[in-house]
Design a protein around this motif. Structure first.
Motif, mmCIF file in Angstrom:
data_model
loop_
_atom_site.group_PDB
_atom_site.id
_atom_site.type_symbol
_atom_site.label_atom_id
_atom_site.label_comp_id
_atom_site.label_asym_id
_atom_site.label_seq_id
_atom_site.Cartn_x
_atom_site.Cartn_y
_atom_site.Cartn_z
ATOM 1 N N THR A 133 33.299 7.462 82.852
ATOM 2 C CA THR A 133 32.904 7.593 84.296
ATOM 3 C C THR A 133 31.547 6.832 84.490
ATOM 4 N N ALA A 134 30.462 7.030 83.570
ATOM 5 C CA ALA A 134 29.342 6.383 83.587
ATOM 6 C C ALA A 134 29.658 4.735 83.497
ATOM 7 N N ALA A 135 30.328 4.448 82.619
ATOM 8 C CA ALA A 135 30.627 2.951 82.333
ATOM 9 C C ALA A 135 31.376 2.337 83.655
ATOM 10 N N LYS A 136 32.328 3.226 84.137
ATOM 11 C CA LYS A 136 32.789 2.997 85.602
ATOM 12 C C LYS A 136 31.776 2.589 86.697
ATOM 13 N N GLY A 142 30.177 -0.058 74.714
ATOM 14 C CA GLY A 142 31.514 -0.802 74.290
ATOM 15 C C GLY A 142 32.570 -1.267 75.243
ATOM 16 N N LEU A 143 32.900 -0.101 76.275
ATOM 17 C CA LEU A 143 33.517 -0.428 77.505
ATOM 18 C C LEU A 143 32.982 -1.625 78.293
ATOM 19 N N LEU A 168 40.626 2.943 74.723
ATOM 20 C CA LEU A 168 40.152 3.064 76.101
ATOM 21 C C LEU A 168 39.572 1.569 76.698
ATOM 22 N N ARG A 169 40.221 1.166 77.776
ATOM 23 C CA ARG A 169 39.616 0.093 78.464
ATOM 24 C C ARG A 169 38.833 0.238 79.868
ATOM 25 N N LEU A 170 38.128 -0.445 80.442
ATOM 26 C CA LEU A 170 37.465 -0.530 81.339
ATOM 27 C C LEU A 170 37.749 -1.368 82.551
#
Lengths: 79, 330
Positions: B77-80, B131-132, B150-152
């Motif tokens: 969620t942070a990466a998003k 990484g994302l 997992l991918r973003l």
């Protein structure tokens, strides 16, 4: 009560500047007993002794000229 | 060298004025040449991502430095958030990775992870986030997080990849900084007592109050952060007496009482008495710039300031950093 307060304040001044206050109506600033820094110390000592803060936003130096005036100011400000 | 301001906290500002205040302080910070602005995060404050959105909307290039405590959201969620804000605003963010926080906040959330383990968790967390954001397919069987392929999306353009800071200067904090490639940020000692960090760059958290005249700087400092009741009384009397000799006497005492000598700029008063999070440097522009240059010489690349009370204060700070840069270049 007022007299008692005057005695206490005279005692604090004696402790602060090492000078016996000649009388409750003597102008201590003109007499050179109290300067600005001595008054700062006196205010904090009175506050610590009586347990409340004096109102200083409209500080008027005349309220600190004599022991009698200081006592009146403190009594007026008291809770 | 990067300089960050700090955003006002919602608990300190009237509810209906907060959004305006954030925008205002962000614009001052941008005008003063700051790289970004730190946005705090704890249980008592508005969500830092939403405050960051507000900052992005209010400025042209200022980067929110978002405080991220792993207990609040999953790393995905942070990466998003980072990639979504980048898509919406075409702006780069900075991330301030936290391992600590107010103990009561963490306990209230059921988190009693000990100090050093919290750094391990923040390391794992940041590895997933970064990484994302690099566009990798992330699989990690960690102690705290487990993700698989997992991918973003949306993808983050490479040029908007965030800068990363991490709070804390304990051995565990420095180890975490090394592992995730972040700049560690600490509360500094005076430059003369600060150890050299030649092996790696670091950041310091420091408030600044500077004026042309050191006496004026201290007057402003003590008005904002009176040291004790005696200091407050001195200040009130100095403001109210008309006699010039008395005024001078009281102001001299306020300015540290060292007649003739300029008081050392490093000051812990606000930290000790007012719950600010950092020491202060107070004095003339030149003198404070010399302290800043001292930290730069030790390897400090990043400065995070306290919350600015006015545009004027940031302008004075701008003068200090220009002098420090000039001194470093000379």
């Amino acid at each position: 009560v007022t007299e008692h307060l005057e005695d206490r304040i005279a005692g604090m001044i004696r402790g602060e500047v090492g000078v016996e206050v000649p009388g409750p109506d003597v102008d201590l600033i003109d007499a050179g007993v109290l300067d600005s820094l001595a008054i700062v110390s006196l205010i904090t000592e009175i506050e610590a002794d009586l347990g409340f803060q004096l109102p200083l936003d409209d500080f008027d130096i005349d309220a600190f000229r004599s022991v009698r005036r200081i006592a009146a100011f403190v009594e007026e400000a008291g809770p | 060298m990067k300089v960050f301001a700090t955003c006002p906290q919602s608990k300190d500002v009237e509810r209906n004025e907060y959004a305006t205040r954030v925008a205002e302080v962000a614009r001052w910070s941008e005008a003063a040449g700051c790289e970004g602005i730190l946005v705090y995060s704890d249980n008592g404050l508005v969500d830092p991502w939403l405050v960051s959105q507000r900052i992005l909307e209010s400025t042209e290039r200022l980067a929110p430095l978002v405080a991220i405590q792993p207990v609040y959201m999953h790393p995905y969620t942070a990466a998003k958030m980072v990639s979504s804000l980048a898509l919406l605003h075409q702006r780069r963010l900075w991330l301030n990775m936290l391992a600590g926080g107010f103990k009561n906040d963490l306990v209230a959330l059921g988190d009693e992870t000990p100090h050093d383990e919290r750094y391990e968790r923040t390391t794992e967390y940041t590895q997933i986030v970064l990484g994302l954001l690099r566009g990798e397919t992330v699989s990690l069987e960690g102690r705290y997080y487990r993700v698989e392929n997992l991918r973003l999306n949306p993808r983050l353009p490479e040029e908007l990849f965030p800068g990363v800071l991490i709070s804390g200067s304990s051995p565990a904090g420095l180890e975490a900084a090394r592992e995730i490639g972040a700049t560690p940020v600490k509360y500094p000692q005076p430059p003369g007592e600060e150890e050299s960090h030649e092996e790696s760059e670091f950041g310091v958290r420091v408030g600044i109050i500077a004026r042309d005249d050191p006496g004026e700087a201290w007057r402003v400092a003590l008005e904002r952060f009176p040291e004790d009741r005696k200091g407050q009384v001195t200040h009130k009397l100095a403001m109210n007496v008309s006699d010039s000799h008395w005024h001078q006497q009281l102001s001299g005492r306020e300015a540290g009482g060292e007649q003739g000598a300029e008081r050392h700029p490093y000051w812990l008063g606000p930290f000790q008495n007012y719950q600010t999070f950092c020491p202060y440097l107070v004095g003339s522009h030149q003198r404070v710039a010399r302290e800043i240059a001292g930290y730069m010489a030790l390897g400090s690349t990043t400065f995070i300031l306290d919350i600015p009370p006015s545009r004027e204060e940031l302008e004075h700070i701008g003068v200090v950093f220009q002098l420090a840069r000039d001194a470093a270049a000379a």
